[in-house]
Scaffold this motif. Structure first.
Motif, PDB file in Angstrom:
ATOM      1  N   UNK A  28       0.815  -1.223   0.000  1.00 16.96           N
ATOM      2  CA  UNK A  28       0.000   0.000   0.000  1.00 16.96           C
ATOM      3  C   UNK A  28       0.841   1.263   0.000  1.00 16.96           C
ATOM      4  N   UNK A  29       1.948   1.222   0.759  1.00 13.08           N
ATOM      5  CA  UNK A  29       2.818   2.410   0.844  1.00 13.08           C
ATOM      6  C   UNK A  29       3.425   2.752  -0.512  1.00 13.08           C
ATOM      7  N   UNK A  30       3.651   1.724  -1.348  1.00 12.28           N
ATOM      8  CA  UNK A  30       4.208   1.978  -2.688  1.00 12.28           C
ATOM      9  C   UNK A  30       3.198   2.668  -3.597  1.00 12.28           C
ATOM     10  N   UNK A  31       1.908   2.452  -3.319  1.00 11.79           N
ATOM     11  CA  UNK A  31       0.857   2.970  -4.207  1.00 11.79           C
ATOM     12  C   UNK A  31       0.294   4.314  -3.738  1.00 11.79           C
ATOM     13  N   UNK A  32       0.512   4.633  -2.453  1.00 11.39           N
ATOM     14  CA  UNK A  32      -0.221   5.754  -1.844  1.00 11.39           C
ATOM     15  C   UNK A  32       0.085   7.104  -2.510  1.00 11.39           C
TER      16      UNK A  32
ATOM     17  N   UNK B 149      -7.239   2.501   5.408  1.00 14.86           N
ATOM     18  CA  UNK B 149      -6.949   3.323   6.598  1.00 14.86           C
ATOM     19  C   UNK B 149      -5.672   4.142   6.431  1.00 14.86           C
ATOM     20  N   UNK B 150      -4.733   3.666   5.599  1.00 16.89           N
ATOM     21  CA  UNK B 150      -3.549   4.481   5.277  1.00 16.89           C
ATOM     22  C   UNK B 150      -3.992   5.750   4.554  1.00 16.89           C
ATOM     23  N   UNK B 151      -4.909   5.589   3.614  1.00 15.86           N
ATOM     24  CA  UNK B 151      -5.429   6.738   2.865  1.00 15.86           C
ATOM     25  C   UNK B 151      -6.171   7.702   3.790  1.00 15.86           C
TER      26      UNK B 151
ATOM     27  N   UNK C 257     -15.564  10.819   1.034  1.00 20.38           N
ATOM     28  CA  UNK C 257     -16.209   9.600   1.531  1.00 20.38           C
ATOM     29  C   UNK C 257     -15.468   8.392   0.961  1.00 20.38           C
ATOM     30  N   UNK C 258     -15.293   7.373   1.805  1.00 26.35           N
ATOM     31  CA  UNK C 258     -14.548   6.167   1.419  1.00 26.35           C
ATOM     32  C   UNK C 258     -15.417   4.934   1.625  1.00 26.35           C
TER      33      UNK C 258
END
Length: 449
Positions: free
Chosen positions: A113-117, A153-155, A138-139
């Motif tokens: 996820x960190x690579x894509x954020x 949750x990273x986002x 909204x997510x």
């Protein structure tokens, strides 16, 4: 203009989110990116007036959904891209990895996820910079898997850092008590709740088993499919956002909803209940009125999270009505419901039901109501997740999959502690009486003397 940026993460989040776009596209008279509207001039004007809340106007009168779709594997997004609704999304806003999260929160949050954020945040910046007056985000996501929970949750935490003064709402699918798809759901969910507690403003709780019960018990379906469950969720999302999307007698927005529903910042989790819900063959035999849709919405049988609402107490609630009706009629019905159920409302928040009325009905019925409640019974959901988490964590089962991605055991301990604190807070406010605080203050004054 009061725009909202919509995000959907993971397989579950993308399927729910795409169904939501199907629903509002139909309600607003859009076919693909083209506004066709209704033959009725009055309805046509209402459909077009606030399209900008969820859509950006492109060249040649085209309307493009303000949506960002993300996943850690390409399969789901490729499938959506070939659907009728998928073709109306911006190509740049489909963002996927290649390897997937493998149902591991740590992969979604820390490694893959960190690579894509950064790519996701670039898309968020593009969308927000094109807004005149951003209302919030909204997510749609689920908490049981790896991408929706970890990357989702990273986002949420990144958006909270960059847009601290904007509202952030999540539509979160929680694990079901009996139906479990993923063995490590308790870990993924507890770690996600820990993040949502700190970084989200509003979390609308949903779970598949509660939705499945609505389909079988209320709608009398023999074997409901995921498409039907997603339709129920999208109808609730459509009702919740109707007062942002159309002018009405009492207009709401994400902030107003929060101000009226959240008495304490950590207690920002809500359960929804919608009416009318009637089995297919019986619709023609029922006449819907403000009274009977309000009664059904407040009876607690169709709650979209697996908890007994009358086993707890309502802190606050919001009733969002749609259709042609008078405010007097709505106020009268809400007052009756309040009187009949007064024992189930905390006595120290008077007038704790907010109402909003949107004149534009849903596309399927001429009137509806969605009740969003902040109820202490939600602690049942958290207790269930917490108990399952503790059983596995005590034996350190499956932990190596998470520590192998760079996580520390301390994060698990902190998340568990935060969840237990939340449960205690719900219990404390459920038991609190109107005079408790006053008595505590008097005791403190005596101690000082």
């Amino acid at each position: 203009m009061r725009e909202i940026v919509h995000l959907q993460a993971g397989q579950c989040g993308n399927q729910i989110g795409t169904r939501f776009w199907d629903t509002i596209e139909e309600e607003h008279g859009l076919v693909g990116n083209d506004f066709k509207g209704s033959p009725d001039k009055e309805i046509n004007a209402l459909q077009e007036e606030r399209l900008y809340v969820y859509y950006s106007e492109a060249a040649e009168d085209k309307w493009v959904p303000r949506a960002i779709l993300l996943d850690l594997e390409p399969g789901v997004l490729n499938a959506i891209a070939h659907t009728h609704t998928g073709k109306s999304f911006k190509r740049d806003n489909f963002i996927n990895g290649d390897s997937g999260a493998g149902n591991n929160w740590a992969k979604g949050h820390y490694t893959e996820g960190a690579e894509l954020i950064d790519k996701v945040l670039d898309a968020v910046h593009r969308e927000t910079e094109a807004c005149d007056q951003l209302q919030g985000f909204q997510l749609c996501h689920s908490l049981g898997g790896g991408t929706g929970s970890g990357l989702g949750t990273l986002l949420v935490s990144k958006i909270r850092e960059e847009y601290p003064d904007r509202m952030l709402a999540t539509f979160s699918v929680f694990p079901s008590p009996k139906v479990s798809d993923v063995v490590v759901e308790p870990y993924n969910s507890t770690l996600s709740i820990h993040q949502l507690l700190e970084n989200a403003d509003e979390t609308f709780m949903l779970d598949n088993e509660a939705l499945y019960d609505i389909c079988t018990k209320t709608l009398k379906m023999k074997s409901p499919r995921y498409e039907t469950l997603n339709k129920l969720i999208s109808d609730v999302m459509s009702d919740l956002t109707a007062s942002f999307r159309y002018p009405g007698q009492l207009n709401g927005d994400l902030r107003k909803l929060g101000v009226n529903l959240i008495p304490f910042p950590r207690l920002h989790f809500f359960v929804s209940d919608r009416a009318p819900l009637t089995q297919e063959g019986a619709k023609k035999h029922v006449k819907y009125t403000v009274a009977n849709v309000a009664q059904q919405a407040f009876d607690g049988k169709n709650a979209m999270a697996a908890c007994n609402l009358f086993g707890g107490k309502y802190l606050t609630a919001s009733a969002l009505f749609r259709g042609k009706m008078s405010t007097r009629e709505v106020d009268s019905e809400i007052a009756k419901i309040n009187d009949a159920n007064s024992e189930y409302y905390v006595e120290w928040i008077p007038n704790n039901i907010m109402t909003a009325i949107c004149n534009m009905p849903p596309s399927t019925v001429h009137m509806s109501v969605t009740v969003v409640a902040n109820n202490t019974a939600l602690q049942e959901v958290f207790q269930r997740i917490g108990a399952a988490f503790s059983q596995m964590f005590r034996r350190k089962a499956f932990l190596h999959w998470y520590t192998g991605e760079g996580m520390d055991e301390m994060e698990f301990t902190e998340a568990e502690s935060n969840l237990n604190d939340l449960i205690s807070e719900y219990q404390q406010y459920q038991e609190a009486g109107v005079d408790d605080e006053a008595e505590e203050d008097e005791d403190e004054d005596e101690d000082e003397e």
